[in-house]
Design a protein around this motif. Structure first.
Motif, PDB file in Angstrom:
ATOM      1  N   HIS A  12       0.874  -1.218  -0.126  1.00 24.17           N
ATOM      2  CA  HIS A  12      -0.037   0.098  -0.038  1.00 24.17           C
ATOM      3  C   HIS A  12       0.859   1.164   0.000  1.00 24.17           C
ATOM      4  CE1 HIS A  12      -4.012  -1.675   0.299  1.00 24.17           C
ATOM      5  NE2 HIS A  12      -3.840  -2.401   1.312  1.00 24.17           N
ATOM      6  N   VAL A  13       1.836   1.322   0.719  1.00 27.70           N
ATOM      7  CA  VAL A  13       2.793   2.437   0.995  1.00 27.70           C
ATOM      8  C   VAL A  13       3.888   2.729  -0.042  1.00 27.70           C
ATOM      9  CG1 VAL A  13       3.873   3.910   2.755  1.00 27.70           C
ATOM     10  CG2 VAL A  13       2.060   2.240   3.447  1.00 27.70           C
ATOM     11  N   GLY A  14       4.331   1.630  -0.637  1.00 28.87           N
ATOM     12  CA  GLY A  14       5.273   1.468  -1.630  1.00 28.87           C
ATOM     13  C   GLY A  14       6.767   1.937  -0.646  1.00 28.87           C
ATOM     14  N   VAL A  15       7.526   3.069  -1.125  1.00 28.15           N
ATOM     15  CA  VAL A  15       8.664   3.491  -0.712  1.00 28.15           C
ATOM     16  C   VAL A  15       8.392   4.119   0.725  1.00 28.15           C
ATOM     17  CG1 VAL A  15      10.826   4.746  -1.103  1.00 28.15           C
ATOM     18  CG2 VAL A  15       9.357   3.861  -3.051  1.00 28.15           C
ATOM     19  N   VAL A  16       7.342   4.586   0.815  1.00 26.55           N
ATOM     20  CA  VAL A  16       7.116   5.162   2.373  1.00 26.55           C
ATOM     21  C   VAL A  16       7.262   4.469   3.499  1.00 26.55           C
ATOM     22  CG1 VAL A  16       5.420   6.554   3.560  1.00 26.55           C
ATOM     23  CG2 VAL A  16       5.394   6.819   1.422  1.00 26.55           C
ATOM     24  N   PHE A  17       6.958   2.933   3.145  1.00 27.60           N
ATOM     25  CA  PHE A  17       7.099   1.999   4.290  1.00 27.60           C
ATOM     26  C   PHE A  17       8.563   1.914   4.839  1.00 27.60           C
ATOM     27  CE2 PHE A  17       8.730  -2.470   4.862  1.00 27.60           C
ATOM     28  CZ  PHE A  17       7.972  -2.649   5.985  1.00 27.60           C
ATOM     29  N   LEU A  18       9.359   1.880   3.798  1.00 24.19           N
ATOM     30  CA  LEU A  18      10.912   1.776   4.099  1.00 24.19           C
ATOM     31  C   LEU A  18      11.292   2.916   5.031  1.00 24.19           C
ATOM     32  CD1 LEU A  18      12.418   1.402   0.748  1.00 24.19           C
ATOM     33  CD2 LEU A  18      11.868  -0.205   2.285  1.00 24.19           C
ATOM     34  N   ILE A  19      10.810   3.968   5.139  1.00 21.31           N
ATOM     35  CA  ILE A  19      10.915   5.158   6.234  1.00 21.31           C
ATOM     36  C   ILE A  19      10.408   4.792   7.478  1.00 21.31           C
ATOM     37  CG2 ILE A  19      10.443   7.687   6.767  1.00 21.31           C
ATOM     38  CD1 ILE A  19      10.438   8.173   3.614  1.00 21.31           C
ATOM     39  N   VAL A  46      -2.310   7.253   4.276  1.00 28.28           N
ATOM     40  CA  VAL A  46      -1.689   7.314   2.863  1.00 28.28           C
ATOM     41  C   VAL A  46      -3.192   6.627   1.925  1.00 28.28           C
ATOM     42  CG1 VAL A  46      -0.303   6.147   1.222  1.00 28.28           C
ATOM     43  CG2 VAL A  46       0.422   6.901   3.377  1.00 28.28           C
ATOM     44  N   GLN A  47      -3.889   5.746   2.503  1.00 29.01           N
ATOM     45  CA  GLN A  47      -4.862   5.143   1.769  1.00 29.01           C
ATOM     46  C   GLN A  47      -6.078   6.174   1.452  1.00 29.01           C
ATOM     47  OE1 GLN A  47      -6.254   1.887   4.328  1.00 29.01           O
ATOM     48  NE2 GLN A  47      -5.153   0.334   2.851  1.00 29.01           N
ATOM     49  N   ASP A  52      -9.081   9.477  -1.517  1.00 29.68           N
ATOM     50  CA  ASP A  52     -10.167  10.899  -1.323  1.00 29.68           C
ATOM     51  C   ASP A  52      -9.582  12.044  -1.667  1.00 29.68           C
ATOM     52  OD1 ASP A  52     -12.499   8.896  -0.712  1.00 29.68           O
ATOM     53  OD2 ASP A  52     -11.635   8.672   1.372  1.00 29.68           O
ATOM     54  N   TYR A  53      -8.255  12.168  -1.600  1.00 29.91           N
ATOM     55  CA  TYR A  53      -7.893  13.523  -1.738  1.00 29.91           C
ATOM     56  C   TYR A  53      -8.230  14.143  -3.264  1.00 29.91           C
ATOM     57  CZ  TYR A  53      -4.787  17.581  -1.810  1.00 29.91           C
ATOM     58  OH  TYR A  53      -4.235  18.786  -2.005  1.00 29.91           O
ATOM     59  N   LEU A  54      -8.542  15.164  -3.476  1.00 33.89           N
ATOM     60  CA  LEU A  54      -8.997  15.828  -4.744  1.00 33.89           C
ATOM     61  C   LEU A  54      -7.889  15.944  -5.844  1.00 33.89           C
ATOM     62  CD1 LEU A  54     -10.912  17.129  -6.402  1.00 33.89           C
ATOM     63  CD2 LEU A  54     -10.476  19.379  -5.644  1.00 33.89           C
ATOM     64  N   GLU A  55      -6.541  16.092  -5.304  1.00 36.33           N
ATOM     65  CA  GLU A  55      -5.512  16.535  -6.197  1.00 36.33           C
ATOM     66  C   GLU A  55      -4.561  15.070  -6.222  1.00 36.33           C
ATOM     67  OE1 GLU A  55      -5.556  18.792  -8.243  1.00 36.33           O
ATOM     68  OE2 GLU A  55      -6.849  20.087  -6.999  1.00 36.33           O
ATOM     69  N   ASN A  56      -4.055  14.844  -7.501  1.00 43.01           N
ATOM     70  CA  ASN A  56      -3.262  13.630  -7.577  1.00 43.01           C
ATOM     71  C   ASN A  56      -2.041  13.976  -6.745  1.00 43.01           C
ATOM     72  OD1 ASN A  56      -4.839  12.113  -8.960  1.00 43.01           O
ATOM     73  ND2 ASN A  56      -4.060  13.049 -11.043  1.00 43.01           N
ATOM     74  N   VAL A  57      -1.300  12.899  -5.979  1.00 36.50           N
ATOM     75  CA  VAL A  57      -0.044  12.929  -5.277  1.00 36.50           C
ATOM     76  C   VAL A  57       0.829  11.874  -5.709  1.00 36.50           C
ATOM     77  CG1 VAL A  57       0.878  13.266  -2.677  1.00 36.50           C
ATOM     78  CG2 VAL A  57      -1.376  14.576  -3.275  1.00 36.50           C
ATOM     79  N   THR A  58       2.071  12.178  -5.831  1.00 37.39           N
ATOM     80  CA  THR A  58       2.994  11.110  -6.303  1.00 37.39           C
ATOM     81  C   THR A  58       3.534  10.429  -4.771  1.00 37.39           C
ATOM     82  OG1 THR A  58       4.775  12.489  -6.317  1.00 37.39           O
ATOM     83  CG2 THR A  58       3.613  12.101  -8.273  1.00 37.39           C
ATOM     84  N   THR A  59       4.044   9.231  -5.186  1.00 33.99           N
ATOM     85  CA  THR A  59       4.838   8.532  -4.017  1.00 33.99           C
ATOM     86  C   THR A  59       5.925   9.491  -3.653  1.00 33.99           C
ATOM     87  OG1 THR A  59       4.029   6.496  -4.613  1.00 33.99           O
ATOM     88  CG2 THR A  59       5.935   6.616  -3.213  1.00 33.99           C
TER      89      THR A  59
END
Length: 393
Positions: A12-19, A46-47, A52-59
């Protein structure tokens, strides 16, 4: 079950998980325990953003924001995450070469962007910007509450590009605007001359401690033929610090062989920085003030503890901690407070400062005469000269 949860989190979190896997994992009696609840909260946020967040946000944006937030939660103004541009600008500053307009900001009032001084022959100095001017806008950005690092980033940029500043000058009670074209700014950190009207007194100012400051000081001494002078005034007023190794190199000219500074880390390990055996042994006075900080306090503290010079001015800033820059991927880095430093007498000056031997305050509205070109010295420099003359009679 825990293994499966961790894989699901990674999905689910991708690279965020590593942090965050580092943050939420602790070692207890040799057993690794993962606080799944905290990770779950992170994943939930993150989910929500993804769904639900209006704008697109990249990892990449999420990783950068998370990394920055981790460091900010420390509440340490000297620890910070730096993106690629900020990281590059820091190293340019330490090297003394960058694209900008040539303004040095004061540390005195963190709520205002007060000009400490314009750099000589820079766009700022040619535009008539003066010490004490307050920067109220940078292009369209209002600077109220703006951090200095952000303001510096906005003022710097590619040579040839323009930036507009709105400034307030209290002495004239006026606000004015200047349009400046950025240039390659090279900042010499050392300047030296025979003190005007006193050919037997050497005057040397050090404005910051960059990677070449030790070399610059040696070249200045060689050019001046320093040994022909009867005494030396070292001016470190408004010097906000810089590189630790540069401070050790500089201090080595002013104290005999021995410890310059003790660096003490989190575990209590001590790294003793020794002088390099270049001691001049010349009668000397050192000028300091409330904006002499960090590396300049290392030099001033070593000199005061060893008793090799008289300190004149007012109490120094009181920054007795050391930051280390850790490079990250993509040209980013994190700067963390990793140690404190102690003077040769093992004094901790953090948030305390160093008291001068002779206290002299500038009068209201009086400007410090850094690298004076005539005999109109400020009151601190006059006292330094008087004190030094008493030593060499």
């Amino acid at each position: 079950m825990q293994e499966w949860n961790m894989k699901r989190i990674a999905k689910h979190v991708g690279v965020v998980f590593l942090i965050f896997s580092v943050l939420v994992t602790t070692l207890v009696s040799g057993v690794v325990i993962t606080n799944v609840n905290n990770v779950g909260r992170l994943v939930h946020v993150v989910q929500l953003i993804r769904k639900d967040y209006l704008e697109n946000v990249t990892t990449d944006q999420l990783v950068e924001g998370a990394t920055k937030g981790i460091v900010e939660i420390l509440g340490d103004p000297y620890s910070t995450y730096m993106n690629a541009q900020e990281n590059q600008e820091l190293f340019q500053m330490l090297e003394g070469k960058f694209g900008g307009i040539g303004i040095v900001l004061s540390l005195k009032d963190p709520k205002k962007l007060v000009v400490l001084r314009p750099i000589k022959n820079s766009p700022a100095s040619r535009a008539g910007i003066q010490s004490g001017d307050v920067v109220s806008k940078i292009d369209d950005a209002d600077t109220a509450g703006m951090e200095q690092d952000k303001a510096v980033g906005l003022m710097r940029g590619e040579p040839g590009t323009k930036v507009e500043l709105a400034l307030y000058r209290e002495s004239a009670n006026k606000t004015f605007t200047v349009s400046l074209t950025r240039e390659n700014i090279t900042v010499p950190t050392v300047d030296g001359l025979a003190l005007p009207g006193n050919p037997d007194i050497a005057y040397v100012s050090i404005t910051q401690f960059g990677s070449d400051t030790g070399k610059e000081l040696k070249e200045t001494f060689d050019t001046m033929e320093i040994k022909k002078f009867k005494g030396l005034i070292l001016d470190m007023r408004y010097n906000h610090g810089g590189e630790l190794n540069a401070a050790v190199q500089v201090a080595s000219y002013f104290i005999p062989e021995g410890p310059v500074v003790y660096i003490v880390d989190k575990q209590g390990n001590v790294d003793t920085k020794m002088s390099t055996g270049t001691y001049l042994g010349i009668p000397m006075v050192v000028l300091v003030n409330e904006e002499s900080a960090s590396a300049s306090e290392i030099v001033a503290g070593a000199i005061k503890d060893k008793g090799t010079a008289t300190l004149v001015g007012v109490k120094t800033f009181g920054k007795g901690i050391v930051q280390t820059i850790f490079p990250l991927d993509g040209g980013t880095s994190v700067k963390l407070t990793t140690a404190k430093y102690l003077t040769p007498n093992k004094l901790d000056i953090h948030k305390k400062g160093i008291d001068p031997d002779i206290v002299v305050e500038l009068g209201k509205g009086e400007q410090a005469t850094i690298t004076p070109q005539d005999k109109n010295f400020d009151s601190q420099l006059r006292k330094a000269l008087q004190t030094l003359q008493g030593k060499i009679k």
